[in-house]
Design a protein around this motif. Structure first.
Motif, PDB file in Angstrom:
ATOM      1  N   LYS A 173       0.827  -1.202   0.000  1.00  0.00           N
ATOM      2  CA  LYS A 173       0.000   0.000   0.000  1.00  0.00           C
ATOM      3  C   LYS A 173       0.864   1.256   0.000  1.00  0.00           C
ATOM      4  N   ALA A 174       1.928   1.242   0.824  1.00  0.00           N
ATOM      5  CA  ALA A 174       2.826   2.401   0.888  1.00  0.00           C
ATOM      6  C   ALA A 174       3.549   2.601  -0.434  1.00  0.00           C
ATOM      7  N   LYS A 176       2.590   1.879  -3.346  1.00  0.00           N
ATOM      8  CA  LYS A 176       1.666   2.367  -4.370  1.00  0.00           C
ATOM      9  C   LYS A 176       1.231   3.811  -4.131  1.00  0.00           C
ATOM     10  N   SER A 177       1.514   4.324  -2.929  1.00  0.00           N
ATOM     11  CA  SER A 177       1.048   5.668  -2.584  1.00  0.00           C
ATOM     12  C   SER A 177       1.902   6.775  -3.193  1.00  0.00           C
ATOM     13  N   LYS A 178       3.192   6.481  -3.429  1.00  0.00           N
ATOM     14  CA  LYS A 178       4.087   7.478  -4.023  1.00  0.00           C
ATOM     15  C   LYS A 178       5.333   6.771  -4.536  1.00  0.00           C
TER      16      LYS A 178
END
Length: 430
Positions: A173-174, A176-178
């Motif tokens: 998730k992290a 994919k966040s940036k």
């Protein structure tokens, strides 16, 4: 003066010095003191057995290597032909320890502690304002994050519960966040004894964010935990001499992939450190590995000799056997801890390191009472350093010769001392 100009001038001088020194054949031959034919081993003075998560107990031959006399032309021990050859061989041995055959991967051996490895990563692979993802499992993961912030990086930190680690779904998730320039993981955090899994983490990074560099803090894992640099597509591993490698403290040892080196070369700004600059150190390491004298900053000749001996000993047998022996002894220790009715900080078996064990104490026993009793029994353990649980646990380091030398009884001695110490303090298993 531009560094490349300075390097060229120094290299010219050193080449001339080296040629003059070549006649000192006896000096070159004396290199054997640190490698295949060590002198007769001397017994170490009686001392308590050091079983903390590093520094560890050292083999006699490694310590003997530290007494090597200075080599070289005039006073320049670090550019004489004998030492240049030893240093070059040592750099090549480092490649084998990390299990890499990729010629684009670059090893570094620099005077300093394991913490210098953090600076190498933060000063060279990340520029101010770039994003970094730090996976923390304790004190040293937090320290790596602090180092990045010192150099101006924007840090996102994922912290596992005490005794646990961040899980793949939250890491995904992290990612994919940036866009993160680097993701770091502490392979074994010495404050908790938590072992992080690398192979599946690498697969996730390659799948979700393949441009992100995967860097491993392997200070407490290299030479006792499996690290397959090429196979797992790691971009950096930083470690130090004084733990499972079994050489006295004072050397920062690291390996970076060709991908990481290209990322450094693509920087828009100069490295934010002078001593920790890859720009300054890379040509030095390349020259030494090619058996050419070179100079940027003075190395530690005696420590390099000791490291050469330690690595030669380790690589005399398959690394797989070494990893298996550490796992076997670790299993024995974990069982003994459980049999005493104690729990580990790393609660899940898959999260438990094989070179150290962090042990929760009974509520009726204080570390300040137990550790002196262990010392009286001739065993030195470490207290806790994780800020949330520091008074509640102790740390037992079991790596290197204490595990691999069949003539040593360090592990049994330590387990007996633990059982006796707890009994003396009134503890009985429920």
């Amino acid at each position: 003066m531009h560094p490349s100009t300075r390097l060229s001038m120094i290299a010219t001088h050193l080449s001339a010095s080296s040629a003059s020194a070549a006649s000192l054949s006896s000096t070159t031959q004396s290199r054997a003191l640190s490698s295949a034919q060590p002198p007769k081993m001397s017994s170490q003075p009686e001392h308590p057995t050091l079983l903390i998560p590093g520094p560890i107990e050292f083999d006699d031959a490694v310590l003997q290597s530290m007494s090597h006399f200075s080599l070289g032309y005039r006073s320049e021990s670090h550019v004489g032909p004998g030492f240049v050859s030893t240093f070059g061989e040592t750099i090549s041995l480092v490649r084998k320890i990390f299990q890499t055959t990729d010629p684009s991967a670059q090893p570094y051996i620099i005077s300093g502690s394991g913490t210098l490895g953090w600076d190498l990563v933060a000063a060279n692979l990340v520029e101010a304002g770039e994003d970094v993802l730090v996976l923390s499992t304790g004190y040293f993961g937090d320290g790596f994050a602090d180092c990045f912030e010192t150099y101006g990086a924007k840090v996102t930190k994922l912290t596992g519960p005490v005794g646990g680690r961040p899980q793949l779904p939250e890491i995904e998730k992290a990612l994919k966040s940036k866009k993160f320039k680097v993701i770091t993981v502490t392979h074994v955090d010495t404050s908790t004894g938590v072992l992080s899994e690398l192979e599946k983490l690498s697969e996730l990074v390659q799948s979700v964010s393949p441009e992100t560099l995967l860097v491993v803090d392997g200070v407490c894992s290299v030479a006792c935990e499996e690290i397959a640099f090429d196979k797992w597509k790691l971009d950096g591993v930083v470690t130090a001499s004084q733990k499972a490698i079994g050489c006295p403290a004072g050397l920062s040892i690291s390996m970076f992939s060709g991908k990481a080196i290209k990322a450094f070369e693509a920087r828009k700004t100069p490295p934010a450190s002078y001593f920790a600059s890859m720009k300054n150190w890379t040509p030095i390491m390349k020259n030494y590995e090619a058996k050419k004298p070179s100079y940027f900053a003075t190395p530690s000749p005696q420590l390099i000799h000791a490291l050469h001996t330690a690595l030669t000993q380790i690589l005399a047998k398959p690394l797989s056997e070494r990893f298996a022996k550490h796992a076997e002894v670790s299993d024995k220790i974990k069982k003994a801890v459980t049999d005493l009715g104690l729990k580990q900080v790393a609660s899940k078996p898959e999260d438990q390191a094989h070179g150290m064990t962090a042990i929760y104490l009974p509520e009726t026993v204080k570390a300040t009472e137990l550790l002196p009793r262990l010392a009286k029994s001739g065993v030195v353990w470490a207290g806790g350093i994780h800020k949330e649980i520091a008074p509640k646990y102790v740390r037992f380091g079991h790596m290197g010769v204490s595990v691999t030398d069949p003539n040593r009884k360090d592990i049994d001695k330590a387990l007996n001392a633990l059982a006796n110490g707890l009994s003396e303090l009134g503890y009985q298993k429920a």
